[in-house]
Design an enzyme around this catalytic site. Structure first.
Site, mmCIF file in Angstrom:
data_model
loop_
_atom_site.group_PDB
_atom_site.id
_atom_site.type_symbol
_atom_site.label_atom_id
_atom_site.label_comp_id
_atom_site.label_asym_id
_atom_site.label_seq_id
_atom_site.Cartn_x
_atom_site.Cartn_y
_atom_site.Cartn_z
ATOM 1 N N GLY A 175 18.294 -7.397 16.354
ATOM 2 C CA GLY A 175 17.825 -8.049 14.998
ATOM 3 C C GLY A 175 16.332 -7.923 14.758
ATOM 4 O O GLY A 175 15.759 -7.765 15.540
ATOM 5 N N GLN A 176 16.058 -7.752 13.321
ATOM 6 C CA GLN A 176 14.855 -7.341 12.977
ATOM 7 C C GLN A 176 14.006 -8.481 13.070
ATOM 8 O O GLN A 176 12.773 -8.541 13.111
ATOM 9 C CB GLN A 176 15.008 -7.051 11.262
ATOM 10 C CG GLN A 176 13.741 -7.189 10.463
ATOM 11 C CD GLN A 176 12.945 -5.959 11.013
ATOM 12 O OE1 GLN A 176 13.313 -4.813 11.588
ATOM 13 N NE2 GLN A 176 11.598 -6.272 10.719
ATOM 14 N N LYS A 177 14.518 -9.680 13.343
ATOM 15 C CA LYS A 177 13.706 -10.908 13.478
ATOM 16 C C LYS A 177 12.747 -10.875 14.695
ATOM 17 O O LYS A 177 11.628 -11.089 14.501
ATOM 18 C CB LYS A 177 14.575 -12.141 13.718
ATOM 19 C CG LYS A 177 13.905 -13.473 14.157
ATOM 20 C CD LYS A 177 14.587 -14.610 14.185
ATOM 21 C CE LYS A 177 13.683 -15.655 15.096
ATOM 22 N NZ LYS A 177 13.600 -15.422 16.381
ATOM 23 N N ASP A 178 13.356 -10.294 15.581
ATOM 24 C CA ASP A 178 12.322 -9.867 16.733
ATOM 25 C C ASP A 178 11.706 -8.377 16.780
ATOM 26 O O ASP A 178 12.168 -7.453 17.403
ATOM 27 C CB ASP A 178 13.078 -9.813 18.286
ATOM 28 C CG ASP A 178 13.728 -11.452 18.495
ATOM 29 O OD1 ASP A 178 12.701 -12.318 18.519
ATOM 30 O OD2 ASP A 178 14.823 -11.565 18.431
ATOM 31 N N MET A 235 21.000 -13.496 24.798
ATOM 32 C CA MET A 235 20.883 -14.402 25.626
ATOM 33 C C MET A 235 21.968 -15.592 25.525
ATOM 34 O O MET A 235 21.485 -16.796 25.866
ATOM 35 C CB MET A 235 19.410 -14.944 25.813
ATOM 36 C CG MET A 235 18.442 -13.707 26.180
ATOM 37 S SD MET A 235 16.912 -14.212 26.911
ATOM 38 C CE MET A 235 16.213 -15.350 25.695
ATOM 39 N N GLY A 236 22.825 -15.339 24.768
ATOM 40 C CA GLY A 236 23.791 -16.512 24.608
ATOM 41 C C GLY A 236 23.443 -17.590 23.508
ATOM 42 O O GLY A 236 22.286 -17.426 22.555
ATOM 43 N N GLY A 258 23.295 -14.777 13.485
ATOM 44 C CA GLY A 258 22.370 -13.694 13.719
ATOM 45 C C GLY A 258 22.982 -12.892 14.714
ATOM 46 O O GLY A 258 23.075 -11.638 14.372
ATOM 47 N N HIS A 259 23.392 -13.295 15.680
ATOM 48 C CA HIS A 259 24.116 -12.624 16.860
ATOM 49 C C HIS A 259 25.270 -12.057 16.156
ATOM 50 O O HIS A 259 26.022 -10.866 16.606
ATOM 51 C CB HIS A 259 24.243 -13.623 18.081
ATOM 52 C CG HIS A 259 23.172 -14.195 18.632
ATOM 53 N ND1 HIS A 259 22.795 -15.364 18.740
ATOM 54 C CD2 HIS A 259 22.193 -13.488 19.528
ATOM 55 C CE1 HIS A 259 21.708 -15.510 19.211
ATOM 56 N NE2 HIS A 259 21.584 -14.583 19.813
ATOM 57 N N SER A 274 17.530 -18.831 14.930
ATOM 58 C CA SER A 274 17.004 -18.692 16.225
ATOM 59 C C SER A 274 17.945 -19.752 17.107
ATOM 60 O O SER A 274 17.992 -20.645 16.449
ATOM 61 C CB SER A 274 15.516 -18.800 16.249
ATOM 62 O OG SER A 274 14.976 -19.059 17.501
#
Ligand code: PAF
Length: 280
Positions: free
Chosen positions: A144-147, A27-28, A33-34, A182
């Site tokens: 990502g594992q974060k989500d 989502m930009g 992380g991205h 994030s």
């Protein structure tokens, strides 16, 4: 790097890419992380496609959608530097033209945790991810594992709808003090930012207890609550220790699980998780 604004442009660019094609949906407002997802895709594929689309259908609150940070020119520079082959930057009308009526719903695993607190969120995610997979037709897609719940939901979606692609999961990237990266972190006040690393510290305290032999699900959740109770600025929304695939809340003795939380710091909602043994 080719930048595509319409489905037709992206399809044309995609047809010229060498296989295999890796895809990173975002989502930009890209952060490290991205970029870790993009690097992983670059390592594993002959070409990499990234999408930048703040998907309105996955926001349950209009203020969250309106305040979601955006900086497409900066994102494009970062992606160009990483050697991405194609970027898809559709408008909301391109993705949801007048008359759009279809919803993709993954049942049950979307009704707990994030889904319980953000009604309709995963319908929006499943629908847009389905569309993006159909448009980009990647061989691998990176999340990502974060989500963590999103990963579980997207894996289910891919299996249930027979998408011919592999989901690759990349570990959470953290600030040196442990805060998970994030796009929402930029909205923290200086005081909020100082409090935020406690989220991971709380999860780590429970993980340490787990490593030291604690196996009782409720006592592990209680460890997280006890650490966060020390910081009045943090309002815990939930802490969960759930089965890593069914996301059913675990009770009694556990042999593995996904320990996750959502918390508000002032008006910013953050999530984080650790896996107790094994991978989601
Ligand atoms: O994780 C995200 O940024 C979004 O949920 C995704 C996968 C790009 C779908 O809009």
């Amino acid at each position: 790097m080719i930048v595509c604004y319409t489905v037709a442009e992206l399809r044309k660019a995609r047809a010229r890419l060498p296989a295999p094609v890796g895809f990173v949906p975002t989502m930009g407002y890209l952060h490290a992380g991205h970029l870790a997802l993009v690097r992983q895709s670059k390592l594993e594929n002959a070409a990499t496609v990234v999408s930048i689309f703040v998907n309105p259908t996955q926001f349950d609150r209009a203020d969250d959608l309106a305040s979601y940070p955006r900086d497409v020119p900066r994102d494009l520079r970062l992606l160009e530097d990483l050697g991405v082959d194609a970027v898809f930057v559709p408008s909301a009308d391109e993705m949801y033209p007048p008359g759009f009526k279809t919803l993709v719903r993954v049942q049950e695993i979307t009704e707990v945790l994030e889904g319980a607190h953000r009604p309709g969120h995963f319908d929006g995610v499943a629908t847009v991810v389905t569309k993006l997979f159909n448009i980009v037709q990647p061989d691998r897609a990176y999340f990502g594992q974060k989500d963590a719940q999103q990963v579980v939901v997207v894996k289910r979606l891919v299996a249930d709808l027979n998408f011919p692609l592999e989901i690759r999961v990349v570990p959470t990237v953290r600030e040196p003090d442990g805060l998970a990266l994030s796009s929402r972190n930029v909205r923290l006040t200086p005081e909020g930012r100082r409090a935020a690393p406690l989220l991971f510290r709380a999860l780590s305290a429970a993980r340490d207890a787990w490593l030291a032999g604690e196996r009782d699900a409720e006592r592990l959740r209680e460890r997280v609550r006890a650490v966060l109770a020390k910081e009045p600025r943090i309002r815990l929304e939930y802490v969960s220790l759930a089965h890593p695939e069914t996301l059913e809340e675990l009770e009694g003795e556990v042999s593995r699980g996904l320990l996750s939380l959502a918390a508000w710091i002032d008006d910013v909602r953050l999530i984080d998780n650790v896996v107790l043994e094994g991978e989601v």
